[in-house]
Design a protein around this motif. Structure first.
Motif, PDB file in Angstrom:
ATOM      1  N   VAL A 109       0.854  -1.184   0.000  1.00 20.03           N
ATOM      2  CA  VAL A 109       0.000   0.000   0.000  1.00 20.03           C
ATOM      3  C   VAL A 109       0.894   1.238   0.000  1.00 20.03           C
ATOM      4  O   VAL A 109       1.751   1.395   0.884  1.00 20.03           O
ATOM      5  N   TRP A 110       0.676   2.114  -0.987  1.00 25.13           N
ATOM      6  CA  TRP A 110       1.494   3.316  -1.131  1.00 25.13           C
ATOM      7  C   TRP A 110       0.740   4.550  -0.663  1.00 25.13           C
ATOM      8  O   TRP A 110      -0.481   4.617  -0.781  1.00 25.13           O
ATOM      9  N   ARG A 111       1.493   5.497  -0.158  1.00 22.82           N
ATOM     10  CA  ARG A 111       0.929   6.811   0.153  1.00 22.82           C
ATOM     11  C   ARG A 111       1.352   7.780  -0.954  1.00 22.82           C
ATOM     12  O   ARG A 111       2.531   7.854  -1.299  1.00 22.82           O
ATOM     13  N   LYS A 112       0.381   8.487  -1.503  1.00 21.54           N
ATOM     14  CA  LYS A 112       0.653   9.464  -2.552  1.00 21.54           C
ATOM     15  C   LYS A 112       0.672  10.876  -1.975  1.00 21.54           C
ATOM     16  O   LYS A 112      -0.148  11.204  -1.128  1.00 21.54           O
ATOM     17  N   THR A 129      -3.485   0.265   6.240  1.00 18.53           N
ATOM     18  CA  THR A 129      -4.458  -0.828   6.252  1.00 18.53           C
ATOM     19  C   THR A 129      -5.871  -0.300   6.086  1.00 18.53           C
ATOM     20  O   THR A 129      -6.679  -0.867   5.349  1.00 18.53           O
ATOM     21  N   ASP A 130      -6.176   0.801   6.763  1.00 19.01           N
ATOM     22  CA  ASP A 130      -7.501   1.418   6.627  1.00 19.01           C
ATOM     23  C   ASP A 130      -7.750   1.853   5.189  1.00 19.01           C
ATOM     24  O   ASP A 130      -8.864   1.727   4.668  1.00 19.01           O
ATOM     25  N   ALA A 131      -6.707   2.366   4.535  1.00 15.71           N
ATOM     26  CA  ALA A 131      -6.841   2.790   3.146  1.00 15.71           C
ATOM     27  C   ALA A 131      -7.121   1.590   2.237  1.00 15.71           C
ATOM     28  O   ALA A 131      -7.950   1.671   1.323  1.00 15.71           O
ATOM     29  N   LEU A 132      -6.434   0.475   2.494  1.00 13.09           N
ATOM     30  CA  LEU A 132      -6.666  -0.741   1.713  1.00 13.09           C
ATOM     31  C   LEU A 132      -8.113  -1.208   1.866  1.00 13.09           C
ATOM     32  O   LEU A 132      -8.763  -1.585   0.883  1.00 13.09           O
ATOM     33  N   ILE A 133      -8.626  -1.158   3.093  1.00 16.26           N
ATOM     34  CA  ILE A 133     -10.006  -1.565   3.339  1.00 16.26           C
ATOM     35  C   ILE A 133     -10.976  -0.662   2.588  1.00 16.26           C
ATOM     36  O   ILE A 133     -11.925  -1.138   1.935  1.00 16.26           O
TER      37      ILE A 133
END
Length: 253
Positions: free
Chosen positions: A74-77, A143-147
């Protein structure tokens, strides 16, 4: 003799035989073809017991459908110099490609936090620990972003209160699987709970597989990547040539 009486008293204090789950599925496998637009699985069953039905605390049902687990980065942009670029990344050890949870009552009434942790029932619990670099303090955000991403894609689902439970004995629920599911073994689990505690559980497996042209193309891409790439380029060239020819014909007409 005293030890024998103590043993008898202990046996008398034990709870009655636990309820057992008898489960059935509307299908044993899901076939992904070129025109696949999703599928629905009906999960149904009954509670097998020898003793009279306990009404207090009431029986509840929680069920899950989980696709194959794989690592996910998971990447942060962040916006830099006017463009969005990847900056920090976190590796999620294993996340199910598809995960659905359904309950007979609101989630908080269905299972306790302790039992959720023990059996990994909820969506966050189904995702394994995150291996984050020490300098990333808010790893849980990834993880929250993936969800959120997979919820928007229909791959992660929480359905509260859709499980029909009749006379604390018969239950059923329908789970919709979107067109973008991946193939593999999908595990279906059913939990019986009372006052948030799991009193019985049962699991089964269904197969999700590509068939027909989809299977042939998938196999070709894995076994003959060069040939698959050349075919993809040729198909793109033919499609472009066809569109150009059609446009010229329309202009000349």
């Amino acid at each position: 003799m005293r030890a024998v009486w103590l043993f008898v008293l202990l046996l008398a204090a034990l709870p009655a035989r636990a309820e057992e789950i008898v489960m059935g599925l509307s299908k044993d496998n899901v076939s992904i073809s070129t025109d696949f637009d999703g599928s629905e699985i009906l999960i149904f069953g009954a509670v097998k017991r020898e003793d009279p039905i306990r009404t207090e605390p009431p029986l509840q049902v929680v069920l899950t459908v989980a696709g194959p687990k794989t690592p996910v980065t998971v990447w942060r942009k962040e916006r830099r110099l006017g463009i969005w670029v990847n900056t920090e990344a976190v590796e999620v050890d294993a996340a199910p490609s598809f995960y659905a949870v359904a309950t007979s009552v609101p989630w908080r009434e269905a299972i306790s936090a302790v039992e959720d942790l023990r059996h990994e029932v909820s969506i966050p619990r189904a995702i394994r620990s995150v291996g984050a670099p020490m300098e990333i303090e808010d790893a849980q955000v990834f993880t929250d972003a993936l969800i959120r991403i997979r919820e928007r894609a229909g791959l992660y689902q929480l359905h509260e209160g859709i499980v029909t439970l009749t006379e604390s004995t018969l239950f059923d629920a329908a789970i919709s699987m979107p067109a973008n599911i991946t193939e593999g073994r999908y595990t279906i689990r059913v939990f019986l709970t009372r006052d948030g505690a799991v009193v019985a559980r049962h699991s089964s497996v269904i197969e999700v597989r590509k068939v027909g042209l989809e299977r042939w193309l998938f196999t070709l891409s894995r076994n003959e990547p060069l040939l698959y790439g050349l075919m993809s380029v040729a198909a793109a060239v033919l499609a472009g040539w066809g569109a150009s020819a059609a446009f010229r014909a329309l202009r000349s007409g």
